[in-house]
Design a protein around this motif. Structure first.
Motif, mmCIF file in Angstrom:
data_model
loop_
_atom_site.group_PDB
_atom_site.id
_atom_site.type_symbol
_atom_site.label_atom_id
_atom_site.label_comp_id
_atom_site.label_asym_id
_atom_site.label_seq_id
_atom_site.Cartn_x
_atom_site.Cartn_y
_atom_site.Cartn_z
ATOM 1 N N LEU A 39 21.747 -0.175 -85.492
ATOM 2 C CA LEU A 39 20.393 -0.480 -86.551
ATOM 3 C C LEU A 39 20.899 1.122 -87.432
ATOM 4 O O LEU A 39 20.515 0.095 -88.423
ATOM 5 C CB LEU A 39 19.137 0.253 -85.510
ATOM 6 C CG LEU A 39 18.450 0.261 -85.897
ATOM 7 C CD1 LEU A 39 17.312 -0.571 -86.879
ATOM 8 C CD2 LEU A 39 17.242 1.202 -85.059
ATOM 9 N N LEU B 67 20.160 -0.322 -91.332
ATOM 10 C CA LEU B 67 18.834 0.609 -91.981
ATOM 11 C C LEU B 67 19.991 0.698 -93.419
ATOM 12 O O LEU B 67 18.634 0.921 -94.510
ATOM 13 C CB LEU B 67 18.828 1.236 -91.612
ATOM 14 C CG LEU B 67 17.621 1.505 -90.159
ATOM 15 C CD1 LEU B 67 17.718 2.766 -89.443
ATOM 16 C CD2 LEU B 67 16.692 -0.009 -90.701
ATOM 17 N N SER C 109 10.820 -0.798 -91.480
ATOM 18 C CA SER C 109 11.223 -1.100 -89.532
ATOM 19 C C SER C 109 11.507 -1.899 -89.683
ATOM 20 O O SER C 109 11.387 -3.151 -88.121
ATOM 21 C CB SER C 109 9.252 -0.970 -89.512
ATOM 22 O OG SER C 109 8.876 -1.219 -89.875
ATOM 23 N N VAL D 216 14.061 -4.055 -87.546
ATOM 24 C CA VAL D 216 15.040 -3.261 -86.169
ATOM 25 C C VAL D 216 14.880 -4.428 -85.272
ATOM 26 O O VAL D 216 13.724 -5.850 -85.731
ATOM 27 C CB VAL D 216 13.712 -2.265 -85.738
ATOM 28 C CG1 VAL D 216 13.842 -2.069 -84.498
ATOM 29 C CG2 VAL D 216 13.800 -1.087 -86.535
ATOM 30 N N HIS E 63 19.148 -4.642 -81.722
ATOM 31 C CA HIS E 63 19.684 -2.894 -81.648
ATOM 32 C C HIS E 63 19.294 -1.440 -80.725
ATOM 33 O O HIS E 63 20.316 -1.345 -81.130
ATOM 34 C CB HIS E 63 18.703 -3.075 -82.911
ATOM 35 C CG HIS E 63 19.189 -3.406 -84.674
ATOM 36 N ND1 HIS E 63 17.994 -3.914 -85.365
ATOM 37 C CD2 HIS E 63 20.412 -3.489 -85.251
ATOM 38 C CE1 HIS E 63 18.166 -3.972 -86.237
ATOM 39 N NE2 HIS E 63 20.186 -4.457 -86.229
ATOM 40 N N SER F 76 10.892 0.152 -79.323
ATOM 41 C CA SER F 76 10.450 -0.207 -80.730
ATOM 42 C C SER F 76 9.586 -0.003 -81.087
ATOM 43 O O SER F 76 10.013 -0.137 -82.588
ATOM 44 C CB SER F 76 10.741 -1.855 -80.322
ATOM 45 O OG SER F 76 10.874 -2.583 -81.227
ATOM 46 N N ILE G 129 10.494 3.541 -82.698
ATOM 47 C CA ILE G 129 11.558 2.998 -83.984
ATOM 48 C C ILE G 129 10.968 3.051 -85.311
ATOM 49 O O ILE G 129 10.812 3.904 -86.122
ATOM 50 C CB ILE G 129 12.020 2.584 -83.576
ATOM 51 C CG1 ILE G 129 13.076 2.836 -82.591
ATOM 52 C CG2 ILE G 129 13.507 2.431 -84.647
ATOM 53 C CD1 ILE G 129 14.724 2.923 -81.563
ATOM 54 N N ARG G 130 9.945 2.063 -85.081
ATOM 55 C CA ARG G 130 9.470 1.307 -86.320
ATOM 56 C C ARG G 130 7.955 1.902 -86.861
ATOM 57 O O ARG G 130 8.068 2.947 -88.236
ATOM 58 C CB ARG G 130 8.799 -0.237 -86.320
ATOM 59 C CG ARG G 130 9.509 -1.480 -85.565
ATOM 60 C CD ARG G 130 8.703 -2.645 -85.134
ATOM 61 N NE ARG G 130 9.107 -3.695 -85.203
ATOM 62 C CZ ARG G 130 9.937 -4.011 -84.098
ATOM 63 N NH1 ARG G 130 9.885 -3.317 -82.975
ATOM 64 N NH2 ARG G 130 10.984 -4.885 -84.138
#
Length: 277
Positions: free
Chosen positions: A220, A224, A234, A237, A241, A263, A266-267
């Protein structure tokens, strides 16, 4: 036997005696005893002032092992440490933050240790000292499993070293639990994003409470790079990942819920960091 060394040199000599349990803030030491009798030999290192405090070196920030979480919160540190400061505020109550140390949090090696994901995302290294000298190793190599580290019985965690270079990067720590305070997390995420010219130049993402040890997500991080501020990183993702994670089912959440929650966290962290860029 209760030992209270006054210097680091004295401490590492005493550590050569077998069966010594190290005590500092004591926030994990006493709860871990439960119904068991305390060890016969206890070394209280809380008086080693040389192991407390945060300093700036030429190429590193040095966090002494006995630095408390309150010390971290109050220290004038650059933006890349914002995630660590947020995690420090999640370490138990204010009383625990006043007593609990960075070294204790790491040596306890809980999969849900709040301090680990932000330090992983900062590429932190661990300094260990013994009577034969000192050595340094990446935090990712220091933590080897649930309550397991690469610290030898004769070693003391003296410092955490964070490489310089991303001082102006945005960072964020997010944690999900069953309640707001004093909670063992279901998932927690630390993100460090460095933006140059409107694009992501460097990205670090670490997830805790979803494996035996907290994990970085290297694929990931790679994908990015190059994402633009207005491009919604975001959305990059994917489920693939998160493959390095190995969440479990327990009383707090199912493995599937942990993976989905990670998930989402993270976003959210990525979007927040990009908005602040």
């Amino acid at each position: 036997m209760y030992l209270r060394p006054k210097t680091l040199d004295e401490a590492v000599v005493q550590l050569k005696m077998p069966g010594i349990q190290i005590l500092s803030g004591g926030t994990d030491f006493y709860p871990a005893l439960a119904d068991h009798v305390a060890p016969e030999r206890v070394m209280d290192i809380s008086g080693l002032r040389e192991l407390r405090g945060i300093s700036t070196e030429a190429n590193y920030f040095r966090i002494g092992g006995l630095t408390t979480w309150t010390d971290v919160i109050r220290a004038p540190l650059p933006r890349c440490f914002d995630a660590l400061k947020s995690a420090a505020r999640e370490v138990g109550s204010v009383q625990i933050q006043n007593r609990g140390t960075v070294a204790g949090n790491l040596c306890n090696a809980s999969p849900a240790a709040d301090g680990v994901p932000p330090l992983l995302a900062l590429d932190a290294e661990i300094e260990l000292a013994s009577s034969s000298g000192s050595r340094r190793l990446p935090l990712a190599e220091f933590l080897v499993g649930n309550r397991k580290t690469n610290r030898r019985p004769d070693e003391l965690l003296t410092a955490v070293w964070v490489p310089r270079g991303l001082e102006d990067a945005n960072s964020l720590f997010l944690k999900l639990g069953a309640r707001r305070y004093l909670v063992i997390s279901i998932s927690m995420v630390a993100v460090v994003i460095d933006v140059e010219g409107g694009q992501i130049a460097a990205a670090r993402v670490a997830v805790g409470s979803c494996s035996a040890v907290a994990r970085r997500l290297p694929m990931l991080e790679k994908d990015l790079i190059g994402a633009t501020v207005g491009g919604g990183p975001s959305r990059r993702v994917t489920a693939a990942h998160l493959e390095p994670l190995a969440p479990i089912d327990d009383v707090r959440a199912t493995a599937g819920y942990r993976r989905e929650a990670s998930s989402i966290l993270i976003r959210r962290a990525l979007d927040a960091c990009m908005e602040a860029a």
